[in-house]
Write a protein that holds these residues in place. Structure first.
Motif, PDB file in Angstrom:
ATOM      1  N   GLY A  90       9.075  -0.007   6.516  1.00  0.00           N
ATOM      2  CA  GLY A  90       8.427  -0.854   7.505  1.00  0.00           C
ATOM      3  C   GLY A  90       6.922  -0.764   7.549  1.00  0.00           C
ATOM      4  O   GLY A  90       6.298  -1.358   8.428  1.00  0.00           O
ATOM      5  N   SER A  91       6.307  -0.058   6.608  1.00  0.00           N
ATOM      6  CA  SER A  91       4.859   0.104   6.615  1.00  0.00           C
ATOM      7  C   SER A  91       4.302  -0.252   5.254  1.00  0.00           C
ATOM      8  O   SER A  91       4.919   0.009   4.220  1.00  0.00           O
ATOM      9  CB  SER A  91       4.464   1.531   6.975  1.00  0.00           C
ATOM     10  OG  SER A  91       3.058   1.723   6.848  1.00  0.00           O
ATOM     11  N   ARG A  92       3.094  -0.845   5.257  1.00  0.00           N
ATOM     12  CA  ARG A  92       2.388  -1.136   4.010  1.00  0.00           C
ATOM     13  C   ARG A  92       1.214  -0.182   3.797  1.00  0.00           C
ATOM     14  O   ARG A  92       0.459  -0.361   2.847  1.00  0.00           O
ATOM     15  CB  ARG A  92       1.866  -2.573   4.014  1.00  0.00           C
ATOM     16  CG  ARG A  92       2.926  -3.633   4.037  1.00  0.00           C
ATOM     17  CD  ARG A  92       2.345  -5.018   3.777  1.00  0.00           C
ATOM     18  NE  ARG A  92       1.367  -5.389   4.778  1.00  0.00           N
ATOM     19  CZ  ARG A  92       1.661  -5.953   5.944  1.00  0.00           C
ATOM     20  NH1 ARG A  92       2.926  -6.197   6.248  1.00  0.00           N
ATOM     21  NH2 ARG A  92       0.718  -6.265   6.807  1.00  0.00           N
ATOM     22  N   ARG A  93       1.070   0.820   4.648  1.00  0.00           N
ATOM     23  CA  ARG A  93      -0.082   1.718   4.540  1.00  0.00           C
ATOM     24  C   ARG A  93       0.286   3.196   4.589  1.00  0.00           C
ATOM     25  O   ARG A  93      -0.406   4.012   3.982  1.00  0.00           O
ATOM     26  CB  ARG A  93      -1.093   1.404   5.657  1.00  0.00           C
ATOM     27  CG  ARG A  93      -1.730   0.031   5.524  1.00  0.00           C
ATOM     28  CD  ARG A  93      -2.676  -0.286   6.651  1.00  0.00           C
ATOM     29  NE  ARG A  93      -3.264  -1.611   6.481  1.00  0.00           N
ATOM     30  CZ  ARG A  93      -2.698  -2.730   6.878  1.00  0.00           C
ATOM     31  NH1 ARG A  93      -1.514  -2.680   7.489  1.00  0.00           N
ATOM     32  NH2 ARG A  93      -3.285  -3.892   6.679  1.00  0.00           N
ATOM     33  N   ARG A  94       1.328   3.557   5.314  1.00  0.00           N
ATOM     34  CA  ARG A  94       1.703   4.978   5.409  1.00  0.00           C
ATOM     35  C   ARG A  94       2.429   5.370   4.128  1.00  0.00           C
ATOM     36  O   ARG A  94       3.549   4.923   3.866  1.00  0.00           O
ATOM     37  CB  ARG A  94       2.561   5.229   6.644  1.00  0.00           C
ATOM     38  CG  ARG A  94       1.815   5.041   7.956  1.00  0.00           C
ATOM     39  CD  ARG A  94       2.588   5.668   9.119  1.00  0.00           C
ATOM     40  NE  ARG A  94       3.897   5.057   9.287  1.00  0.00           N
ATOM     41  CZ  ARG A  94       4.126   3.979  10.045  1.00  0.00           C
ATOM     42  NH1 ARG A  94       3.114   3.387  10.672  1.00  0.00           N
ATOM     43  NH2 ARG A  94       5.339   3.482  10.160  1.00  0.00           N
ATOM     44  N   ARG A  95       1.805   6.228   3.365  1.00  0.00           N
ATOM     45  CA  ARG A  95       2.315   6.579   2.044  1.00  0.00           C
ATOM     46  C   ARG A  95       3.248   7.785   2.145  1.00  0.00           C
ATOM     47  O   ARG A  95       2.899   8.809   2.724  1.00  0.00           O
ATOM     48  CB  ARG A  95       1.140   6.886   1.103  1.00  0.00           C
ATOM     49  CG  ARG A  95       0.168   5.723   0.973  1.00  0.00           C
ATOM     50  CD  ARG A  95      -1.007   6.031   0.077  1.00  0.00           C
ATOM     51  NE  ARG A  95      -1.798   7.169   0.497  1.00  0.00           N
ATOM     52  CZ  ARG A  95      -2.700   7.144   1.465  1.00  0.00           C
ATOM     53  NH1 ARG A  95      -2.913   6.022   2.153  1.00  0.00           N
ATOM     54  NH2 ARG A  95      -3.381   8.225   1.785  1.00  0.00           N
ATOM     55  N   ARG A  96       4.404   7.619   1.543  1.00  0.00           N
ATOM     56  CA  ARG A  96       5.410   8.683   1.550  1.00  0.00           C
ATOM     57  C   ARG A  96       5.333   9.549   0.303  1.00  0.00           C
ATOM     58  O   ARG A  96       5.551  10.755   0.356  1.00  0.00           O
ATOM     59  CB  ARG A  96       6.798   8.034   1.661  1.00  0.00           C
ATOM     60  CG  ARG A  96       7.955   9.001   1.764  1.00  0.00           C
ATOM     61  CD  ARG A  96       9.255   8.215   1.898  1.00  0.00           C
ATOM     62  NE  ARG A  96      10.413   9.088   1.917  1.00  0.00           N
ATOM     63  CZ  ARG A  96      11.665   8.648   1.959  1.00  0.00           C
ATOM     64  NH1 ARG A  96      11.904   7.335   1.986  1.00  0.00           N
ATOM     65  NH2 ARG A  96      12.669   9.489   1.958  1.00  0.00           N
ATOM     66  N   ALA A  97       5.047   8.932  -0.841  1.00  0.00           N
ATOM     67  CA  ALA A  97       4.936   9.653  -2.114  1.00  0.00           C
ATOM     68  C   ALA A  97       4.197   8.763  -3.103  1.00  0.00           C
ATOM     69  O   ALA A  97       4.042   7.553  -2.894  1.00  0.00           O
ATOM     70  CB  ALA A  97       6.318  10.024  -2.656  1.00  0.00           C
ATOM     71  N   ALA A  98       3.736   9.368  -4.188  1.00  0.00           N
ATOM     72  CA  ALA A  98       3.085   8.616  -5.271  1.00  0.00           C
ATOM     73  C   ALA A  98       3.359   9.312  -6.585  1.00  0.00           C
ATOM     74  O   ALA A  98       3.504  10.550  -6.639  1.00  0.00           O
ATOM     75  CB  ALA A  98       1.581   8.495  -5.031  1.00  0.00           C
ATOM     76  N   LEU A  99       3.449   8.524  -7.647  1.00  0.00           N
ATOM     77  CA  LEU A  99       3.690   9.052  -8.983  1.00  0.00           C
ATOM     78  C   LEU A  99       2.605   8.543  -9.922  1.00  0.00           C
ATOM     79  O   LEU A  99       2.267   7.355  -9.908  1.00  0.00           O
ATOM     80  CB  LEU A  99       5.060   8.607  -9.500  1.00  0.00           C
ATOM     81  CG  LEU A  99       5.411   9.050 -10.935  1.00  0.00           C
ATOM     82  CD1 LEU A  99       5.695  10.550 -10.966  1.00  0.00           C
ATOM     83  CD2 LEU A  99       6.607   8.270 -11.474  1.00  0.00           C
ATOM     84  N   ARG A 100       2.065   9.455 -10.719  1.00  0.00           N
ATOM     85  CA  ARG A 100       1.133   9.082 -11.789  1.00  0.00           C
ATOM     86  C   ARG A 100       1.730   9.551 -13.096  1.00  0.00           C
ATOM     87  O   ARG A 100       2.076  10.732 -13.249  1.00  0.00           O
ATOM     88  CB  ARG A 100      -0.232   9.714 -11.573  1.00  0.00           C
ATOM     89  CG  ARG A 100      -1.232   9.412 -12.689  1.00  0.00           C
ATOM     90  CD  ARG A 100      -2.624   9.919 -12.363  1.00  0.00           C
ATOM     91  NE  ARG A 100      -3.530   9.718 -13.470  1.00  0.00           N
ATOM     92  CZ  ARG A 100      -3.871  10.648 -14.359  1.00  0.00           C
ATOM     93  NH1 ARG A 100      -3.363  11.877 -14.243  1.00  0.00           N
ATOM     94  NH2 ARG A 100      -4.705  10.387 -15.335  1.00  0.00           N
ATOM     95  N   ARG A 101       1.878   8.640 -14.061  1.00  0.00           N
ATOM     96  CA  ARG A 101       2.530   8.946 -15.333  1.00  0.00           C
ATOM     97  C   ARG A 101       1.621   8.527 -16.482  1.00  0.00           C
ATOM     98  O   ARG A 101       0.972   7.476 -16.432  1.00  0.00           O
ATOM     99  CB  ARG A 101       3.857   8.191 -15.434  1.00  0.00           C
ATOM    100  CG  ARG A 101       4.692   8.551 -16.658  1.00  0.00           C
ATOM    101  CD  ARG A 101       5.743   7.502 -16.922  1.00  0.00           C
ATOM    102  NE  ARG A 101       5.164   6.222 -17.329  1.00  0.00           N
ATOM    103  CZ  ARG A 101       5.859   5.190 -17.805  1.00  0.00           C
ATOM    104  NH1 ARG A 101       7.165   5.260 -17.872  1.00  0.00           N
ATOM    105  NH2 ARG A 101       5.247   4.072 -18.160  1.00  0.00           N
ATOM    106  N   LEU A 114       3.620 -10.695   2.904  1.00  0.00           N
ATOM    107  CA  LEU A 114       4.347  -9.926   3.912  1.00  0.00           C
ATOM    108  C   LEU A 114       5.659  -9.367   3.373  1.00  0.00           C
ATOM    109  O   LEU A 114       6.031  -8.229   3.692  1.00  0.00           O
ATOM    110  CB  LEU A 114       4.619 -10.798   5.142  1.00  0.00           C
ATOM    111  CG  LEU A 114       3.432 -11.050   6.084  1.00  0.00           C
ATOM    112  CD1 LEU A 114       3.821 -12.045   7.162  1.00  0.00           C
ATOM    113  CD2 LEU A 114       2.955  -9.742   6.711  1.00  0.00           C
ATOM    114  N   VAL A 115       6.376 -10.162   2.588  1.00  0.00           N
ATOM    115  CA  VAL A 115       7.729  -9.748   2.182  1.00  0.00           C
ATOM    116  C   VAL A 115       7.895  -9.726   0.671  1.00  0.00           C
ATOM    117  O   VAL A 115       9.012  -9.754   0.172  1.00  0.00           O
ATOM    118  CB  VAL A 115       8.783 -10.689   2.809  1.00  0.00           C
ATOM    119  CG1 VAL A 115       8.824 -10.528   4.307  1.00  0.00           C
ATOM    120  CG2 VAL A 115       8.517 -12.145   2.440  1.00  0.00           C
ATOM    121  N   ASP A 116       6.813  -9.669  -0.071  1.00  0.00           N
ATOM    122  CA  ASP A 116       6.934  -9.685  -1.526  1.00  0.00           C
ATOM    123  C   ASP A 116       5.791  -8.888  -2.141  1.00  0.00           C
ATOM    124  O   ASP A 116       4.905  -8.405  -1.446  1.00  0.00           O
ATOM    125  CB  ASP A 116       6.929 -11.120  -2.059  1.00  0.00           C
ATOM    126  CG  ASP A 116       7.728 -11.250  -3.348  1.00  0.00           C
ATOM    127  OD1 ASP A 116       7.974 -10.220  -3.991  1.00  0.00           O
ATOM    128  OD2 ASP A 116       8.094 -12.395  -3.710  1.00  0.00           O
TER     129      ASP A 116
END
Length: 492
Positions: free
Chosen positions: A146-157, A232-234
């Motif tokens: 439900g959020s576009r800003r609160r980051r839960r995790a990130a991956l750099r490969r 918003l949804v894509d």
């Protein structure tokens, strides 16, 4: 805190999503570089002419992508509640060469629909955090539901020799993984699945000096996404997504035009009512023993041919009208300009005595497009500056930067005379010099340098210093000092 099993599962999940994005990313980046496979209208054209134009492209994608990026220039950031730009944030920005690398990040977002910025603390004893922009094919961010800003995790490969390396960023941990690069693609599905299971992600052995996982001292995921035209949804949309099919059409039209110019751009003459001329073949005694057809190509060189017969006549096919192709190409380029809000004079290169107002109107669409990107990229970059403050251990400053104001250079392209005239009018209605200098396009650091130069210049002017002192001297009756014109003000 995540354990090894949870971290591994999260890496696999994020990498699968990253792989699904890479197809479009590779296509758009290839089109930007001019690697555009020619699309054919018919199998016959491909069969006879495909090899001629396989490396040809008329690259409009690059122009569309570059046009907004050249007007996206960060000049500083002003924290919430502050009346000046933050000098330390700008020092970190310049130290990391982001005045140049930010252009790469913006171009990546425009082309690939997104790019990323990574912030991490410097080496031991270095107070300057490391800030880098990352490509969309190497990073992915997982957000809270439900959020576009609160980051839960990130991956750099990324790829390192025969290995894939990955770093998983969590709010409280940082995991480092590795796995071998996949082998041949011609294996059966079962064997490929077995290889995938055997060659999965495993935590890297970092030795006793560097634990894996290690704690994340910043307390937040240090990777920020710069979305391009988010919905918003894509997913965000690349600026070149709609240009690619029109680019294919333009390339095909050019290929057909070149073919027509080779075969049909000159009048073609046809001889009717005559057999193909032949030459007699003689033996050693001079007797005619046969005949052979005349080489028609010899006529093209000699430009002379003779035909006999009662019904011989010459007809002509008129040359092909190549303007039909160029007219359609110009319409296609006009569609690209309209759909992407790119000024037509950027694409077709035609400018004929345009007035300043006409040029300003022609670039209005591009300016608005740039300002939209300043809005969305600015939100992400405020978070980047906040992460820099967190990496330096200043949480209060990070909060102020999150609510601050990012400073950009003017998106409009105007002549020096226009800018000077506008600033003079603003000065006459009372705007201070520092504001005018920022509007002129100077960075906050340059404004401070100019103000220091002005002070030094005034100190070297004894008459001006005495005049300023006189204007500040109280009157004997106790009234406010009489304001006298200062020399530089009188000159203005």
């Amino acid at each position: 805190m995540a354990d090894v099993k949870q971290a591994t599962a999260l890496v696999e999940l994020l990498e699968a999503e990253l792989r699904s994005r890479c197809t479009d990313i590779d296509t758009f980046q290839g089109y930007y570089r001019g690697e555009q496979p020619l699309k054919f209208a018919s199998d016959e054209f491909r069969k006879y002419h495909g090899h001629r134009y396989k490396d040809f492209s008329d690259n409009w994608v690059q122009v569309v992508a570059d046009s907004p990026v050249e007007r996206l220039t960060v000049t500083g950031i002003k924290p919430a509640g502050a009346d000046k730009a933050d000098k330390e944030s700008w020092r970190v920005w310049q130290t990391n060469a982001l005045d140049a690398d930010s252009q790469l990040g913006f171009l990546g977002a425009v082309t690939s629909a997104r790019s990323f910025a990574l912030v991490w603390g410097g080496s031991d004893g270095d107070e300057t955090p490391i800030v880098t922009f990352e490509d969309a094919s190497s990073c992915i961010v997982l957000y809270e539901p439900g959020s576009r800003r609160r980051r839960r995790a990130a991956l750099r490969r990324w790829q390192d020799g025969e290995q894939y390396m990955a770093v998983l960023y969590l709010p409280d941990q940082v995991w480092k993984f590795q796995r071998p690069i996949e082998g041949r693609r011609d294996k059966t599905q079962d064997m490929a699945a077995a290889d995938e299971q055997m060659n999965g992600w495993v935590p890297r052995d970092m030795g006793v000096q560097e634990p894996n996982p290690q704690p994340n001292p910043m307390g937040v995921v240090p990777v920020v996404e710069l979305p391009n035209r988010p919905l918003l949804v894509d997913e965000p949309i690349s600026d070149v997504r709609g240009v690619v099919p029109m680019q294919d059409a333009v390339n095909l039209l050019w290929a057909q035009l070149f073919t027509a110019s080779d075969y049909a751009s000159f009048p073609q003459r046809v001889i009717l009512g005559a057999e193909r001329p032949v030459l007699p073949i003689f033996n050693e005694q001079g007797e005619i023993v046969g005949e052979k057809p005349i080489d028609i190509e010899k006529f093209a060189v000699d430009r002379v041919a003779m035909f006999t017969g009662d019904d011989v006549r010459i007809a002509e096919w008129t040359a092909a009208n190549l303007n039909a192709y160029t007219d359609v190409i110009e319409v296609a380029v006009g569609h690209i300009a309209a759909q992407t809000r790119t000024p037509q004079h950027y694409l077709i290169g035609k400018m004929a005595n345009l007035s300043a107002d006409a040029l300003l109107a022609a670039e209005t669409g591009l300016v608005k497009r740039v300002e939209e990107k300043q809005l969305w990229y600015g939100q992400a970059l405020r978070e980047v500056f906040a992460l820099v403050a967190l990496a330096q251990g200043d949480e209060a400053k990070a909060r102020a930067l999150r609510g601050g104001h990012l400073l950009w250079a003017d998106a409009e392209s105007r002549s020096q005379a226009q800018v000077a005239d506008a600033l003079l009018k603003l000065k006459q209605i009372g705007f201070p010099f520092e504001f005018l200098a920022l509007r002129y396009g100077l960075t906050p650091t340059e404004v401070a340098d100019v103000l220091a130069m002005v002070e030094r210049e005034q100190e070297l002017d004894p008459l001006g210093a005495a005049t300023r002192l006189m204007t500040r001297t109280p009157q004997p009756d106790g009234n406010a000092p009489i304001r006298q014109p200062v020399a530089d003000e009188a000159a203005a």
